[in-house]
Design a protein around this motif. Structure first.
Motif, mmCIF file in Angstrom:
data_model
loop_
_atom_site.group_PDB
_atom_site.id
_atom_site.type_symbol
_atom_site.label_atom_id
_atom_site.label_comp_id
_atom_site.label_asym_id
_atom_site.label_seq_id
_atom_site.Cartn_x
_atom_site.Cartn_y
_atom_site.Cartn_z
ATOM 1 N N TYR A 139 0.831 -1.205 0.000
ATOM 2 C CA TYR A 139 0.000 0.000 0.000
ATOM 3 C C TYR A 139 0.864 1.254 0.000
ATOM 4 N N LYS A 140 1.946 1.244 0.781
ATOM 5 C CA LYS A 140 2.826 2.407 0.873
ATOM 6 C C LYS A 140 3.535 2.665 -0.460
ATOM 7 N N VAL A 141 3.994 1.604 -1.129
ATOM 8 C CA VAL A 141 4.694 1.771 -2.404
ATOM 9 C C VAL A 141 3.754 2.360 -3.454
ATOM 10 N N ILE A 142 2.541 1.808 -3.544
ATOM 11 C CA ILE A 142 1.584 2.316 -4.532
ATOM 12 C C ILE A 142 1.218 3.765 -4.236
ATOM 13 N N LYS A 143 0.972 4.070 -2.964
ATOM 14 C CA LYS A 143 0.639 5.446 -2.597
ATOM 15 C C LYS A 143 1.754 6.408 -2.974
ATOM 16 N N GLN A 144 2.986 6.010 -2.710
ATOM 17 C CA GLN A 144 4.102 6.901 -2.999
ATOM 18 C C GLN A 144 4.196 7.204 -4.489
ATOM 19 N N VAL A 145 4.038 6.192 -5.323
ATOM 20 C CA VAL A 145 4.123 6.396 -6.770
ATOM 21 C C VAL A 145 2.960 7.258 -7.259
ATOM 22 N N LEU A 146 1.744 6.949 -6.832
ATOM 23 C CA LEU A 146 0.582 7.701 -7.293
ATOM 24 C C LEU A 146 0.598 9.142 -6.799
ATOM 25 N N ARG A 147 1.078 9.370 -5.602
ATOM 26 C CA ARG A 147 1.133 10.743 -5.095
ATOM 27 C C ARG A 147 2.216 11.558 -5.788
ATOM 28 N N ASN A 148 3.300 10.907 -6.187
ATOM 29 C CA ASN A 148 4.337 11.613 -6.935
ATOM 30 C C ASN A 148 3.900 11.911 -8.365
ATOM 31 N N TYR A 149 3.031 11.060 -8.903
ATOM 32 C CA TYR A 149 2.530 11.249 -10.267
ATOM 33 C C TYR A 149 0.998 11.200 -10.233
ATOM 34 N N PRO A 150 0.374 12.261 -9.725
ATOM 35 C CA PRO A 150 -1.078 12.240 -9.488
ATOM 36 C C PRO A 150 -1.912 12.124 -10.751
ATOM 37 N N MET A 151 -1.322 12.372 -11.937
ATOM 38 C CA MET A 151 -2.104 12.239 -13.169
ATOM 39 C C MET A 151 -2.359 10.778 -13.517
ATOM 40 N N LEU A 152 -1.553 9.850 -12.966
ATOM 41 C CA LEU A 152 -1.742 8.423 -13.242
ATOM 42 C C LEU A 152 -3.047 7.934 -12.622
ATOM 43 N N CYS A 153 -3.793 7.167 -13.392
ATOM 44 C CA CYS A 153 -5.062 6.613 -12.918
ATOM 45 C C CYS A 153 -4.861 5.150 -12.535
ATOM 46 N N TYR A 154 -5.151 4.838 -11.315
ATOM 47 C CA TYR A 154 -5.021 3.462 -10.843
ATOM 48 C C TYR A 154 -6.051 2.573 -11.543
ATOM 49 N N PHE A 155 -5.664 1.349 -11.857
ATOM 50 C CA PHE A 155 -6.611 0.374 -12.397
ATOM 51 C C PHE A 155 -6.513 -0.902 -11.573
ATOM 52 N N GLN A 156 -7.617 -1.617 -11.490
ATOM 53 C CA GLN A 156 -7.623 -2.860 -10.722
ATOM 54 C C GLN A 156 -6.725 -3.885 -11.416
ATOM 55 N N GLY A 157 -5.749 -4.373 -10.706
ATOM 56 C CA GLY A 157 -4.740 -5.261 -11.264
ATOM 57 C C GLY A 157 -3.356 -4.634 -11.211
ATOM 58 N N TYR A 158 -3.309 -3.318 -11.068
ATOM 59 C CA TYR A 158 -2.019 -2.629 -10.909
ATOM 60 C C TYR A 158 -1.284 -3.165 -9.687
ATOM 61 N N HIS A 159 -2.033 -3.452 -8.626
ATOM 62 C CA HIS A 159 -1.403 -3.965 -7.402
ATOM 63 C C HIS A 159 -0.752 -5.320 -7.632
ATOM 64 N N ASP A 160 -1.265 -6.101 -8.617
ATOM 65 C CA ASP A 160 -0.643 -7.391 -8.934
ATOM 66 C C ASP A 160 0.764 -7.186 -9.489
ATOM 67 N N ILE A 161 0.925 -6.154 -10.318
ATOM 68 C CA ILE A 161 2.244 -5.835 -10.864
ATOM 69 C C ILE A 161 3.186 -5.390 -9.749
ATOM 70 N N VAL A 162 2.692 -4.479 -8.912
ATOM 71 C CA VAL A 162 3.539 -3.900 -7.872
ATOM 72 C C VAL A 162 3.961 -4.959 -6.850
ATOM 73 N N GLN A 163 3.089 -5.927 -6.565
ATOM 74 C CA GLN A 163 3.451 -6.917 -5.551
ATOM 75 C C GLN A 163 4.611 -7.798 -6.022
ATOM 76 N N VAL A 164 4.704 -8.046 -7.332
ATOM 77 C CA VAL A 164 5.845 -8.806 -7.852
ATOM 78 C C VAL A 164 7.137 -8.017 -7.647
ATOM 79 N N VAL A 165 7.098 -6.732 -8.001
ATOM 80 C CA VAL A 165 8.278 -5.876 -7.817
ATOM 81 C C VAL A 165 8.660 -5.808 -6.339
ATOM 82 N N LEU A 166 7.662 -5.697 -5.475
ATOM 83 C CA LEU A 166 7.920 -5.600 -4.036
ATOM 84 C C LEU A 166 8.584 -6.861 -3.501
#
Length: 418
Positions: A139-166
């Motif tokens: 949750y913290k990683v996704i929040k940090q990226v989205l807050r730094n780039y607020p124009m990005l629109c989150y989509f369901q499934g984005y967290h699946d990508i981020v969890q692999v990187v994490l």
């Protein structure tokens, strides 16, 4: 490259909890008791070669290793290679992301939290306490990226990508990599609409048409929406083995974004026999079959086939205009050269440019839809306006009396005939 069987690579999923064993190159081959001394030596040499390529920032060599069987072999090497491929390692990083607590909330954070609560379904195998900690980190990683780039629109499934990187990189190193993946690999999927993703999918039937016309004819009645979940999430939502998805990310991060589309075309073509056995007049069954990834998944064979397809029929060579209709500011076109240095400001401007184009297209569709739904009323009004304009023109020309006389003659002649 070391020969690593699918079952052996699955066993290496024990590294998902990052035990000390992952630092041993041989662990990627599973139980060392089943690995010959020659294979052990080959894997160890390959691991050393990958480290040297990382030290030298030899991008060509890293792409070669990422494409070869086994990819980067283990997470310890991925932690070195992935940031280099995405040009966000310490020697190349432009700037550090601001801490999320220094920035205003992103509008999608509530949905992010809901999805994070449902994350880590298949991996890692750990205690409830460790799992809760991983979810907080995610949750913290996704929040940090989205807050730094607020124009990005989150989509369901984005967290699946981020969890692999994490899981591969850990919390401290993940955010810069996730930011670069978002901007340079999946930017089109983070626009205000998913219509660009649908345009990407239209490349799949074109690739198959070029490579296998018989199979293309058989499935021609099926729209490629069956590939949306896999391509949207870089297959992280659909692949259940941690070792498989981590290895697949080696390939995706080393190649241009469009290869994820070619990989799905390769998956479809790998099921040729199965699909041809389904009658063409049963499109629902064909769609259902295509919407599920095959099991077991021959990942190495599919990667090899995708690369071959990409070389045999690159996107610009496809016969239809699907590739041409993809905007020049699309991530599929601006990231064709993954070694080309792209500043964050440039990428953000490309995002805004594509957003403007997207909104313009949507407005055109709304206007066309309105005109079509009201076509009868509009036609009547148009005729009335045309008649009114003609009558004004006739009067200004002084032709109204002569035209009226012709109309009267025609009316009298018609009455006499009756």
């Amino acid at each position: 490259m070391a020969h690593l069987s699918r079952s052996s690579r699955s066993e290496s999923a024990s590294s998902k909890t990052h035990t000390s064993l992952e630092n041993d190159p041989v662990t990627v081959a599973g139980n060392s008791a089943h690995v010959s001394s020659g294979d052990r030596l080959h894997v160890a040499k390959t691991a050393d070669a990958i480290r040297r390529a990382c030290d030298l920032r030899d991008l060509d060599a890293l792409v070669s290793y990422a494409t070869s069987e086994g990819g980067f072999l283990q997470d310890e090497l991925r932690r070195l290679a992935w940031p280099i491929l995405l040009q966000c390692d310490q020697s190349a990083r432009e700037s550090t992301l601001l801490p999320e607590h220094d920035l205003p909330p992103h509008g999608d954070e509530e949905q992010v939290q809901l999805d994070v609560n449902r994350s880590f379904v298949y991996y890692p195998e750990c205690s409830d306490e460790e799992l809760s900690s991983k979810k907080n980190e995610l949750y913290k990683v996704i929040k940090q990226v989205l807050r730094n780039y607020p124009m990005l629109c989150y989509f369901q499934g984005y967290h699946d990508i981020v969890q692999v990187v994490l899981l591969v990189l850990g919390e401290n190193q993940s955010a810069p990599v996730v930011a670069r993946v978002s901007l340079l690999r999946i930017r089109d999927y983070m626009l205000p609409s998913l219509s660009p993703a649908v345009k990407h999918l239209q490349l799949i039937p074109e690739i198959i048409e070029t490579a296998d016309k018989a199979l293309s004819r058989h499935i021609s009645g099926i729209q490629p929406f069956f590939a949306l979940s896999a391509t949207l999430t870089l297959y992280a939502h659909d692949i259940q083995e941690y070792s498989d998805i981590a290895r697949l990310f080696d390939f995706f991060l080393a190649w241009e974004p469009v290869v994820s589309i070619y990989l799905f075309a390769a998956i479809v073509m790998s099921r040729r026999k199965e699909l041809l056995e389904i009658p063409a007049d049963e499109p629902e069954m064909i769609h259902f079959t295509l919407s599920k990834l095959p099991s077991p998944l021959d990942l190495e064979g599919l990667i090899s086939r995708a690369v071959q397809l990409f070389h045999d029929c690159p996107p610009e060579s496809l016969q239809s205009k699907v590739w041409k209709r993809i905007p020049q500011c699309s991530v599929l076109k601006t990231s064709r050269d993954v070694f080309k240095r792209q500043s964050t400001d440039t990428v953000v401007e490309l995002f805004h440019q594509q957003t403007r184009q997207l909104r313009s297209e949507e407005r055109k569709k709304q206007v066309i839809g309105f005109l079509w739904s009201h076509r009868r009323t509009i036609s009547s009004v148009a005729v009335a306006v045309l008649i009114g304009a003609m009558s004004i023109w006739i009067r200004k020309r002084g032709l109204d009396n002569s035209i009226l006389s012709y109309i009267d003659r025609f009316r009298m002649a018609f009455q006499s005939c009756v």
